[in-house]
Every structure is written in structure tokens, then in C-alpha cells.
Scaffold this active site. Structure first.
Site, mmCIF file in Angstrom:
data_model
loop_
_atom_site.group_PDB
_atom_site.id
_atom_site.type_symbol
_atom_site.label_atom_id
_atom_site.label_comp_id
_atom_site.label_asym_id
_atom_site.label_seq_id
_atom_site.Cartn_x
_atom_site.Cartn_y
_atom_site.Cartn_z
ATOM 1 N N CYS A 95 8.750 61.662 15.764
ATOM 2 C CA CYS A 95 9.114 61.082 14.470
ATOM 3 C C CYS A 95 10.637 61.103 14.417
ATOM 4 C CB CYS A 95 8.472 61.824 13.308
ATOM 5 S SG CYS A 95 8.947 63.573 13.155
ATOM 6 N N PHE A 96 11.240 61.123 13.247
ATOM 7 C CA PHE A 96 12.700 61.010 13.204
ATOM 8 C C PHE A 96 13.398 62.268 13.709
ATOM 9 C CE2 PHE A 96 16.868 61.135 10.993
ATOM 10 C CZ PHE A 96 17.428 60.056 11.649
#
Length: 364
Positions: A95-96
Site C-alpha cells: 500500500c502507500f
């Protein structure tokens, strides 16, 4: 769970498939080679959860997320992840920042008996790694710059050399006024990420010399990294010299035949109309530099060639159009630019001579 992975170099060298669970809006801003976006939350869900996080804190945001992504929605997303993992057993998850979204995704998959490593630090950490490698890459190789007039076949020569990097290919642009392709150019972040991949791989392969096509500060909308620009300034410049008839043939093939085939493969109903409109738009963009008189002439030549193709299916009429553009538009610009850099020219020759010279210079 502690199934973390941070050997970023191996991801590049192995071209590891990546499962990106960020929202689509994040993916569009920048992603990695071989990454597929199968989000845990769509854009709207992410937006609402972000507001909740800001106003009510993390616990409430997580609670809202679980309530929004539940039931059939949750099942569909997990099934999509599993299908991707089955097709790509060595895939990694991110994810980020490598936080809650990838961790929760990992946990949901674990419940289904599927294990997947997630990137430590997520997208942000891997992006930082690539940018750092891009910045320091020029310490590990000497550049050779391949120049030549438009249509001389520089890309064809580059494709034959193992120590070359096709910047125009990475930018999805031919690097000229008519160079845009049907598919959009990558985002600047994607261009940088993909270029970093290429440089890391070439350096790992042991190449001490890398060959690049002579480019400006940008290729279409893709801007070159400053360190590559500054390194290229003092690099030996090799000029590929090609006869005009051959240049016309190459230009005709790239800008007419292959371009029309791309429109056909993309499923356009009116291939000639769509393609010719893109060419006419490109010609309008150069009218100021070309001049009204020459613009009127080249437009008439193009329209005549287009009519001929519609009647007979022949591409021959475009040869005069290509020759006119090469001699009246591209060549004067090239002559002006190369005159300022004539002191950098180390060699001139045809395709085979240039390839042989670069191979000797590269000690391949």
C-alpha cells in the site's frame, strides 16, 4: 503478521509482480513496473475513511473501513487478490506506507490460507529506493550519445545493442513534433521508476558504458532527470548518417504504416479519419516554425496522399510528405543544433559503422 520484504533490488532484477492495494487515484499518480492495482478501497471509500480519520481518529476510521468493505464487496476483492496470486506465485503486496491497508489485506488472505509478503515501507519506501538509485546511477557508467537526423534509424540501432536504454520507448513518445503515440505517455513518476529499473538492471549486468539516443530536456511530457542531462553534456556524440530515401522509408513506416495499424488494433471505427486528424493537429502545431507558405504546401501534399490512400490503398503518396517535412522542417533544426555541438562529435557513419564503433568504444 511479520511477513515483510525489503530487498528492493531483487524486485527490480526479477521483475517481481506487485499487488498494489492503494486506491485507483493513487495508482494513477504513480506505480511500478509489473504492478497491478486491485484496491482494498475504491476512491470514494478511501475519501470517506480519510475524513473519518481526520475528524474521529484511527480506531473509528478502521471501524468504518471494515463496515464499508464487507460482505460481497470484501469477497470479490479477496477473490481478485487470490486470482492474481495464483497467476503470480512470487507476487508481493504493498500500500502507500506499508501500513494498515496492506497489513489488513495480508491478514484477510492469511485467513483464506494464502500467504504473501508485503513491502516494508510500502510504495513510499520502494519509490525512495528507485529515486536514490536513479540519482547515483551516473557514478557507475559512462554514457555514449547516439545522434542523427530524424528518420535516420537511431532506435533501430539501439535495439541491436545490449547496453542501450531506449528513452523514447520508456516515455512512449518518438521525441518529435509528430512523436506522440495513441496510448498516453506515462506519468512522470512512472517514467522515472521505469528508467530506474532499466539502469539498475544494466549496471547489475556489468555494463560500464550505456548508449542513449540524443534527447533534449524532455521527451514529449516526460522530463529527463537532471543528473542524466548533465552527464550527457560531456559524453561522446556518435552521429548516424542515413541517406534521405532510407529516412523517408523509415519515417513512412513509423509515422504512417505503424501508426495506422495502432489505430486499427485499438478498435477505432474510422482509422484513416482519426489518424489523419492527429497528423493535421501536429502540423498545426509547427506552422509558426515552418511558416505559412510551407505549411500550406505540406498540408496540400498530405491531403493528396490521404486521398490516394482512400482510393487505392497505397501509402506511396506519403513519401513526398515525409520527404518535405524531413528536409524543410526537421533538418534545418537539426543543423542548427548540431552546429553548436560539433566539437562533441566523436564519429560519423552508417548504421553498421556506428554499431561497430560503439561496440569497440563499449568494449563489448
Amino acid at each position: 503478521m511479520t511477513l515483510l520484504f525489503d530487498d528492493f533490488k531483487s524486485i527490480v532484477l526479477n521483475k517481481t509482480p506487485l499487488l498494489d492495494v492503494r486506491a485507483p487515484v493513487e495508482f494513477k499518480k504513480g506505480a511500478f513496473l509489473n504492478a497491478v492495482n486491485l484496491p482494498i478501497m475504491n476512491d470514494e471509500e478511501r475519501h470517506k475513511i480519510g475524513i473519518c480519520y481526520k475528524n474521529e481518529g484511527n480506531a473509528k476510521a478502521v471501524e468504518l473501513g471494515h463496515s464499508m468493505v464487507s460482505g460481497d464487496i470484501k469477497e470479490e476483492r479477496i477473490k481478485a487478490w487470490i486470482a492474481f496470486m495464483d497467476a503470480n506465485p512470487n507476487a508481493l503486496l504493498y500500500c502507500f506506507r506499508g501500513g494498515q491497508r496492506s497489513k489488513i489485506s495480508q491478514e484477510w488472505l492469511h485467513v483464506r490460507g494464502k500467504e504473501i509478503l508485503r513491502l516494508k515501507g510500502g510504495y513510499k519506501a520502494f519509490r525512495t529506493y528507485l529515486i536514490n538509485k536513479l540519482s547515483e546511477s551516473t557514478q557507475h557508467f559512462k554514457p555514449i550519445i547516439l545522434g542523427g537526423r530524424t528518420g535516420s534509424g537511431k532506435t533501430i540501432v539501439l535495439e541491436k545493442m545490449k547496453n542501450s536504454i531506449d528513452l523514447e520507448g520508456l516515455a512512449n513518445h518518438r521525441g518529435s513534433s509528430f512523436g506522440s503515440k495513441l496510448n498516453a505517455q506515462p506519468m512522470q513518476i512512472d517514467f522515472e521508476n521505469n528508467l530506474a529499473y532499466e539502469l539498475i538492471q544494466k549496471i547489475e549486468d556489468g555494463f560500464k558504458t550505456l548508449v542513449f539516443e540524443d534527447e533534449g530536456k524532455h521527451i514529449g511530457n516526460a522530463f529527463m532527470p537532471e543528473n542524466l542531462i548533465s552527464t550527457a553534456i560531456n559524453a561522446p556524440l556518435i552521429i548516424l548518417e542515413t541517406q534521405i530515401d532510407k529516412r523517408v522509408e523509415i519515417t513512412l513506416n513509423e509515422y504512417v504504416v505503424q501508426a495506422q495499424e495502432a489505430y486499427l488494433e485499438a478498435g477505432f471505427d474510422f482509422v484513416l479519419e482519426e489518424w489523419s486528424q492527429s497528423i493535421q493537429n501536429a502540423m498545426k502545431r509547427i506552422v509558426r516554425r515552418l511558416g505559412n507558405e510551407k505549411y500550406t504546401k505540406v498540408t496540400a501534399i498530405f491531403e493528396s496522399a490521404l486521398d490516394e490512400q482512400k482510393k487505392s490503398g497505397s501509402y506511396d503518396g506519403y513519401k513526398e510528405w515525409a520527404k518535405f517535412l524531413l528536409e524543410e522542417y526537421y533538418d534545418p533544426m537539426y543543423d542548427y543544433q548540431i552546429q553548436k555541438r560539433s566539437h562533441m562529435v566523436a564519429f560519423r557513419g552508417d548504421a553498421q559503422e556506428v554499431q561497430n564503433y560503439i561496440e569497440r568504444l563499449s568494449d563489448i
